[in-house]
Design a protein around this motif. Sequence first.
Motif, mmCIF file in Angstrom:
data_model
loop_
_atom_site.group_PDB
_atom_site.id
_atom_site.type_symbol
_atom_site.label_atom_id
_atom_site.label_comp_id
_atom_site.label_asym_id
_atom_site.label_seq_id
_atom_site.Cartn_x
_atom_site.Cartn_y
_atom_site.Cartn_z
ATOM 1 N N ALA A 4 0.833 -1.211 0.000
ATOM 2 C CA ALA A 4 0.000 0.000 0.000
ATOM 3 C C ALA A 4 0.866 1.258 0.000
ATOM 4 O O ALA A 4 0.604 2.214 -0.749
ATOM 5 C CB ALA A 4 -0.932 0.001 1.207
ATOM 6 N N HIS A 5 1.916 1.271 0.842
ATOM 7 C CA HIS A 5 2.792 2.452 0.892
ATOM 8 C C HIS A 5 3.581 2.614 -0.407
ATOM 9 O O HIS A 5 3.839 3.745 -0.834
ATOM 10 C CB HIS A 5 3.745 2.344 2.083
ATOM 11 C CG HIS A 5 3.095 2.641 3.398
ATOM 12 N ND1 HIS A 5 2.516 3.859 3.682
ATOM 13 C CD2 HIS A 5 2.919 1.881 4.507
ATOM 14 C CE1 HIS A 5 2.014 3.831 4.920
ATOM 15 N NE2 HIS A 5 2.247 2.647 5.430
ATOM 16 N N TYR B 209 14.185 2.520 -7.422
ATOM 17 C CA TYR B 209 13.115 1.579 -7.047
ATOM 18 C C TYR B 209 13.449 0.867 -5.738
ATOM 19 O O TYR B 209 12.574 0.628 -4.897
ATOM 20 C CB TYR B 209 12.893 0.569 -8.170
ATOM 21 C CG TYR B 209 11.786 -0.412 -7.864
ATOM 22 C CD1 TYR B 209 10.446 -0.041 -7.978
ATOM 23 C CD2 TYR B 209 12.077 -1.703 -7.440
ATOM 24 C CE1 TYR B 209 9.420 -0.923 -7.674
ATOM 25 C CE2 TYR B 209 11.064 -2.597 -7.131
ATOM 26 C CZ TYR B 209 9.739 -2.206 -7.257
ATOM 27 O OH TYR B 209 8.727 -3.087 -6.956
ATOM 28 N N THR B 210 14.734 0.536 -5.564
ATOM 29 C CA THR B 210 15.149 -0.096 -4.295
ATOM 30 C C THR B 210 14.898 0.835 -3.112
ATOM 31 O O THR B 210 14.415 0.416 -2.054
ATOM 32 C CB THR B 210 16.645 -0.467 -4.355
ATOM 33 O OG1 THR B 210 16.856 -1.379 -5.437
ATOM 34 C CG2 THR B 210 17.097 -1.114 -3.050
ATOM 35 N N GLU B 211 15.224 2.129 -3.302
ATOM 36 C CA GLU B 211 14.979 3.109 -2.243
ATOM 37 C C GLU B 211 13.484 3.225 -1.946
ATOM 38 O O GLU B 211 13.070 3.314 -0.786
ATOM 39 C CB GLU B 211 15.517 4.484 -2.673
ATOM 40 C CG GLU B 211 17.030 4.565 -2.732
ATOM 41 C CD GLU B 211 17.650 4.635 -1.341
ATOM 42 O OE1 GLU B 211 16.897 4.883 -0.373
ATOM 43 O OE2 GLU B 211 18.871 4.436 -1.226
ATOM 44 N N LEU B 212 12.673 3.211 -3.001
ATOM 45 C CA LEU B 212 11.223 3.283 -2.809
ATOM 46 C C LEU B 212 10.726 2.084 -2.006
ATOM 47 O O LEU B 212 9.904 2.231 -1.086
ATOM 48 C CB LEU B 212 10.530 3.334 -4.176
ATOM 49 C CG LEU B 212 8.999 3.494 -4.203
ATOM 50 C CD1 LEU B 212 8.564 4.273 -5.434
ATOM 51 C CD2 LEU B 212 8.297 2.128 -4.214
ATOM 52 N N GLY B 213 11.220 0.891 -2.354
ATOM 53 C CA GLY B 213 10.810 -0.312 -1.630
ATOM 54 C C GLY B 213 11.207 -0.276 -0.175
ATOM 55 O O GLY B 213 10.438 -0.676 0.710
ATOM 56 N N SER C 203 5.678 0.391 6.727
ATOM 57 C CA SER C 203 4.854 -0.732 7.186
ATOM 58 C C SER C 203 5.225 -1.109 8.626
ATOM 59 O O SER C 203 4.354 -1.434 9.440
ATOM 60 C CB SER C 203 5.028 -1.942 6.262
ATOM 61 O OG SER C 203 6.314 -2.523 6.380
ATOM 62 N N PHE C 204 6.526 -1.047 8.975
ATOM 63 C CA PHE C 204 6.942 -1.281 10.360
ATOM 64 C C PHE C 204 6.373 -0.193 11.274
ATOM 65 O O PHE C 204 5.929 -0.483 12.392
ATOM 66 C CB PHE C 204 8.471 -1.311 10.460
ATOM 67 C CG PHE C 204 9.088 -2.607 10.041
ATOM 68 C CD1 PHE C 204 9.148 -3.677 10.917
ATOM 69 C CD2 PHE C 204 9.617 -2.775 8.769
ATOM 70 C CE1 PHE C 204 9.722 -4.885 10.541
ATOM 71 C CE2 PHE C 204 10.196 -3.962 8.379
ATOM 72 C CZ PHE C 204 10.242 -5.029 9.264
ATOM 73 N N VAL C 205 6.388 1.039 10.816
ATOM 74 C CA VAL C 205 5.820 2.139 11.597
ATOM 75 C C VAL C 205 4.343 1.880 11.866
ATOM 76 O O VAL C 205 3.852 2.082 12.991
ATOM 77 C CB VAL C 205 6.013 3.476 10.850
ATOM 78 C CG1 VAL C 205 5.217 4.596 11.521
ATOM 79 C CG2 VAL C 205 7.494 3.847 10.795
#
Length: 524
Positions: A432-433, A477-481, A488-490
Amino acid sequence: MADERSQQAQNAGVNPWLIAVSVMLATFMEVLDTAIASVALPYIAGSLSASNDEATWVLTSYLVANAVILPASNWFSLRFGRKRFLLTCVVIFTVSSFFCGAAPTLGIMLLARVIQGAGGGALQPLSQAILLESFPPQKRGIAMTVFAFGVVVAPVLGPTLGGWLTDTYSWRYAFYINIPVGALAVFMISRFVHDPPYIKNAKAGRFDNLGFGLLAIWTGCLQVILDKGQEDDWFGALWIRWATFFLVTSFIWFIWHSWRSKSPLVNLKTLKNWNFAIGCLLIAMFGLCIYSMITVLPLFYQDLLGYTAFTAGLVVGPRGIGSILGMPVIGYLGGKIDARYLLSFGFITFGVMSLFFGNLTLDIGPTTLLLPIVVTGFALSFVFVPITTQAYGTLRNDQIGSASGIFNLLRNIGGSIGISVAQTLLTRRTDAHQNEIANYIPRSGTWFEQQTTALKNYLGHMTNPANAQGAASSRLYTELGQQAQLWSFVDVFRWMALLCFGCVALVWLFRKVVPGKKAPAGAH
């Protein structure tokens, strides 16, 4: 003085602290083993030529067998004698630990884990019941402090010890370590633990075959659904829909049968006691919170920061120090302050620390969260011990055995639900993020074009210009992931904080228990 003399008679003149050490060796060993095994799963999979998905059955098979035996432990205690049954369980757990460590194939490992789970399932409720009955009512808070040391500190220390054993020696030593501890527990239990008169004179009645079968079905289905749900897209899988059908049907039938039967395997009528019912609800919520935290925080360090299993265990290990520091404090305050105030303090502190964890970034160091981790461990002591003393405070001694099985089962189920929900949220909130961040940064946007050009020019010096564009896009893209996964942890930590604050309201549904006051004769 009369109470102390009667307690000494019940303990056959043995110092209750020797009894406490004897039974807690077994409980600490059992709880520690669960946490250690979870860290060693990737190594077990590689050694036994199994996939990571297949290796998770090492945990699932144990938890299913464990959950089935937990609430049935009281009947076995009455039928065979509690001391004899406890010794048998410790021996089964210890011997099966050897076969787990020596297993040459995954099939033998799973069989040994089922037997180990059956042996370990009764250790927690038996230890808790023995501790509660070995100390006079006014000292039960101290007894539960000792019990909390096993069930709260062991899961925290498990990942650190498991990571060290696995990295230094082999994953097999995560199971071999149980052998000397189990041998010492057998010696001390046989020497210092004795059955009280009501156990010796008890008539267990016929074994409730129907109740046991229904219990095995619904607990087994629940555990498998929780462990495999996210992996198989929950109700998108046909087998999960069928498993849910059997879960609901067998659970309703089990409740109906246990409530109407004259001699059920699990005496659910104990839940008619108001404090015990509220305590069961809160211990399930507590299990949900602590096991979610224990699972999620090491994952953050390993998945996002690249820590090894041992290093991640070292970073989160100070929570055990906080719990150890909190044990003597809660042991002292337990008999002096209303347990509802202590519980409120524990849940609020745990919730505030969860909110603090919700401010994570990718730039934190190993010591950044040291103080909050220690404080969460300290807060856990103020939750587990008062819940137990409040829940058991108005029960008679002959009700404690049955109540302990239900109580510990709900804590384990709460933990299983917490782990499953946390893992599902991590996966789905990451997606979602990622979609949300991508929507705010279109590929045709100025910022994206600037960053891509800068990266392309930088990477062009280390590779040919033709590949630089793809490498730059891949890096972004890696940074975005990573950022999506971080958020998601937050989300999970903030969800845990809300859950803890909600528990504070439930705490005040408890009726006040006066320390040292015995349950009335007609207490349910």
